[in-house]
Design an enzyme around this catalytic site. Structure first.
Site, short mmCIF file in Angstrom:
data_model
loop_
_atom_site.label_atom_id
_atom_site.label_comp_id
_atom_site.label_asym_id
_atom_site.label_seq_id
_atom_site.Cartn_x
_atom_site.Cartn_y
_atom_site.Cartn_z
N CYS A 135 0.81 -1.23 0.00
CA CYS A 135 0.00 0.00 0.00
C CYS A 135 0.84 1.27 0.00
CB CYS A 135 -0.90 0.02 1.23
SG CYS A 135 0.09 0.03 2.73
N CYS A 141 -1.03 -5.33 7.09
CA CYS A 141 -0.71 -4.11 7.84
C CYS A 141 -0.03 -4.44 9.16
CB CYS A 141 -1.97 -3.30 8.13
SG CYS A 141 -3.09 -3.18 6.74
#
Ligand code: FES
Length: 132
Positions: free
Chosen positions: A35, A104
């Site tokens: 990301c 994440c």
């Protein structure tokens, strides 16, 4: 929309240990290739323990909650114990993360580890610990 646990939401809304440490003993910076988010961890070491841990995260809510939890888990631990913090243990403490947000959770433990390695490398270069 991913569904976050209450713990994730709580750490996202009230992240602990946000910021920078002046003259840190170690810095660890990582980026998430998926990301493009970034995270930096700063550590202060005393007597082989993490006396203080702070972070700056430019990332999604899960990444912020992960940084916050990682810093809380790390403070007060010995360097060896802190090195054993993994994305999995952080995610467990956060009562889980949605599947599409699991990537994440890698950043926190990685950044912390890098900061500890940075400290160890600097100390080795100096030929001994400045906290000895
Ligand atoms: Fe980037 Fe979560 S989407 S770290």
């Amino acid at each position: 929309m991913p569904v976050y646990s209450e713990k994730v939401m709580e750490h996202f809304m009230n992240p602990r240990n946000v910021g920078e440490i002046e003259n840190p003993d170690g810095i660890g910076e990582v980026g998430n290739p998926i990301c493009g988010d970034m995270m930096t961890f700063y550590i202060k070491v005393k007597d082989n323990h993490l006396e203080d841990v702070k972070f700056k995260t430019f990332g999604c809510g899960a990444a912020i909650a992960v940084s916050s939890m990682t810093s809380e888990m790390a403070i007060g631990k010995t360097l060896d114990e802190a090195m054993k913090i993994t994305p999995g243990t952080v995610a467990t403490q956060l009562e889980g993360l949605p599947k599409n947000k699991l990537h994440c959770s890698n950043l926190g433990a990685q950044a912390l580890r890098k900061a500890i390695e940075d400290y160890l490398n600097k100390n080795r270069a100096q030929g001994g610990g400045k906290n000895d």
